[in-house]
Design a protein around this motif. Structure first.
Motif, PDB file in Angstrom:
ATOM      1  N   SER A  37       7.393  16.692  -4.621  1.00 50.38           N
ATOM      2  CA  SER A  37       7.432  17.537  -3.427  1.00 50.38           C
ATOM      3  C   SER A  37       8.007  18.918  -3.741  1.00 50.38           C
ATOM      4  O   SER A  37       7.524  19.933  -3.236  1.00 50.38           O
ATOM      5  N   VAL A  47       3.150  19.689   1.751  1.00 48.06           N
ATOM      6  CA  VAL A  47       3.087  18.237   1.609  1.00 48.06           C
ATOM      7  C   VAL A  47       2.580  17.661   2.927  1.00 48.06           C
ATOM      8  O   VAL A  47       3.100  17.993   3.995  1.00 48.06           O
ATOM      9  N   GLN A  48       1.551  16.828   2.847  1.00 51.38           N
ATOM     10  CA  GLN A  48       0.972  16.213   4.043  1.00 51.38           C
ATOM     11  C   GLN A  48       0.853  14.715   3.824  1.00 51.38           C
ATOM     12  O   GLN A  48       0.597  14.259   2.721  1.00 51.38           O
ATOM     13  N   THR A  49       1.011  13.965   4.918  1.00 55.32           N
ATOM     14  CA  THR A  49       0.805  12.524   4.865  1.00 55.32           C
ATOM     15  C   THR A  49      -0.562  12.232   5.451  1.00 55.32           C
ATOM     16  O   THR A  49      -0.861  12.614   6.576  1.00 55.32           O
ATOM     17  N   VAL A  50      -1.385  11.572   4.662  1.00 51.87           N
ATOM     18  CA  VAL A  50      -2.744  11.242   5.071  1.00 51.87           C
ATOM     19  C   VAL A  50      -2.777   9.767   5.463  1.00 51.87           C
ATOM     20  O   VAL A  50      -2.344   8.922   4.684  1.00 51.87           O
ATOM     21  N   GLY A  54      -1.742   7.985   1.740  1.00 48.73           N
ATOM     22  CA  GLY A  54      -0.479   8.313   1.111  1.00 48.73           C
ATOM     23  C   GLY A  54      -0.075   9.757   1.370  1.00 48.73           C
ATOM     24  O   GLY A  54      -0.528  10.399   2.312  1.00 48.73           O
ATOM     25  N   THR A  55       0.773  10.272   0.507  1.00 43.09           N
ATOM     26  CA  THR A  55       1.276  11.633   0.629  1.00 43.09           C
ATOM     27  C   THR A  55       0.613  12.502  -0.420  1.00 43.09           C
ATOM     28  O   THR A  55       0.549  12.137  -1.592  1.00 43.09           O
ATOM     29  N   CYS A  57      -0.173  16.743  -1.802  1.00 42.40           N
ATOM     30  CA  CYS A  57       0.197  18.150  -1.800  1.00 42.40           C
ATOM     31  C   CYS A  57      -1.095  18.947  -1.713  1.00 42.40           C
ATOM     32  O   CYS A  57      -1.985  18.774  -2.537  1.00 42.40           O
ATOM     33  N   ARG A  64      -6.105  18.990  -3.721  1.00 40.57           N
ATOM     34  CA  ARG A  64      -5.103  18.011  -3.284  1.00 40.57           C
ATOM     35  C   ARG A  64      -4.633  17.211  -4.477  1.00 40.57           C
ATOM     36  O   ARG A  64      -5.440  16.754  -5.282  1.00 40.57           O
ATOM     37  N   THR A  66      -1.798  14.019  -5.539  1.00 41.65           N
ATOM     38  CA  THR A  66      -0.936  12.964  -5.044  1.00 41.65           C
ATOM     39  C   THR A  66       0.530  13.292  -5.325  1.00 41.65           C
ATOM     40  O   THR A  66       0.872  13.719  -6.417  1.00 41.65           O
TER      41      THR A  66
END
Length: 68
Positions: A37, A47-50, A54-55, A57, A64, A66
């Motif tokens: 992060s 940083v996004q949570t999909v 998962g999470t 960047c 994107r 991981t």
């Protein structure tokens, strides 16, 4: 002559085994790149949570990665 042949076979087997291990490690690293992060923020990403993904960047160029 026979000793030379056996030595050559042993060296070839060892070389192929080493190349296989290195190739597998490189393939795994290339297939699943990760970032922290803090590194994501340093590079200007968010940083996004999909959901179910998962999470990740999201970097400024749209790629994107991981988050580990």
């Amino acid at each position: 002559m026979r000793v030379r042949r056996l030595l050559g076979l042993a060296l070839a087997t060892a070389a192929l085994a080493g190349a296989g291990a290195i190739g597998a490690t490189a393939a795994q690293a290339a297939a699943y790149p990760t970032i922290t992060s803090a590194d994501c923020a340093d590079q200007g990403g968010t940083v996004q949570t999909v959901p179910y993904g998962g999470t990740v960047c999201v970097l400024p160029d749209g790629s994107r990665v991981t988050v580990a």
